[in-house]
Design a protein around this motif. Structure first.
Motif: not given
Length: 266
Positions: A92-114
């Motif tokens: 789980q990530i608590q964040g605003d999907i309109t914010k850059k940091e949320t997008s970056e957190a999702i990318i980090e959780h995916l660990e380089g995969k799509f």
């Protein structure tokens, strides 16, 4: 705010309580999956605007049942402004999907995969002003889709809530530039009186000129040359013999797939 008496009479609300789902919206995703087979062969899913977590529950249950997916392969990331109670197998990530940091957190959780599938069942608080509500919903969908363009694998699928207002075709035409197939799906769980539907976008194939950007929620499609797209089909999902969300039923109803325990918890 507490549930109204109408909500509590709703057959899918009762099924959610009996099936231990967090919200009746779980059945919307199940009916769309039943029609379009969303989960076969996938292992990485991002669920945006996930609270209270009913779609993440369905995703976790469905991926656990896939024979060709191991626990090591599965990655489910749920994102919402609100904190959610924990779900087994869901990060789980608590964040605003309109914010850059949320997008970056999702990318980090995916660990380089799509991701293979990006979901968004989010909606604004409805004001009763149709044009304003449709505009805000469209902006929410665009924010979710911008995240999808940064994390979705080629050939992947995007599914998001859509308000079918007067400008909906403009929004769908944008989505058609990025996917081979776009369908408007209306699950039987969604009330007939509601303008809610879902944009199902299959086979992600962005144009070579398009560069994903986590800093914006606007689709930069102006000036991109693409061929004309066919009309977007509309598909009602859910068995015609199933339960109607606009109809009242006796407390004891059974004998259809909606009444089974889909939660995987016994």
């Amino acid at each position: 705010m507490g549930k109204s008496s109408r909500d509590k009479r709703d057959v899918y609300y009762r099924f959610a309580k009996e099936g231990r789902f967090r919200a009746r919206s779980a059945y919307k995703l199940m009916q769309i999956d039943e029609e379009f087979d969303l989960f076969t062969g996938i292992s990485r899913v991002v669920d945006l605007c996930a609270a209270p977590g009913s779609w993440s529950q369905v995703v976790a249950q469905r991926l656990a049942s896939e024979k060709d997916v191991t626990d090591r392969d599965v990655k489910i990331v749920a994102v919402d402004l609100q904190a959610m109670a924990p779900l087994q197998g869901v990060e789980q990530i608590q964040g605003d999907i309109t914010k850059k940091e949320t997008s970056e957190a999702i990318i980090e959780h995916l660990e380089g995969k799509f991701a293979h599938l990006v979901l968004c069942d989010g909606a604004p608080d409805v004001t009763g002003l149709p044009d304003f509500d449709e505009y805000i919903q469209a902006q929410l969908l665009l924010a979710a889709f911008n995240i999808a363009t940064n994390v979705l694998s080629p050939g992947g699928t995007f599914l998001a809530k859509l308000f079918c207002g007067k400008d909906v075709m403009t929004l769908l035409s944008h989505l058609q530039r990025f996917f081979k197939q776009v369908i408007v799906a209306k699950p039987r769980t969604s009330r007939n009186s509601s303008i809610e539907s879902f944009a199902l976008c299959k086979t992600y194939c962005p144009l070579s000129q398009y560069m994903p950007n986590v800093n914006t929620t606007v689709l930069p499609v102006a000036g991109l040359s693409v061929p004309d797209h066919p009309p977007v089909p509309f598909k009602a999902c859910g068995s015609e013999m199933g339960y109607d969300s606009d109809t009242n039923y006796p407390l004891q109803v059974c004998g259809n797939y909606e009444h089974r325990d889909w939660s995987g918890s016994g």
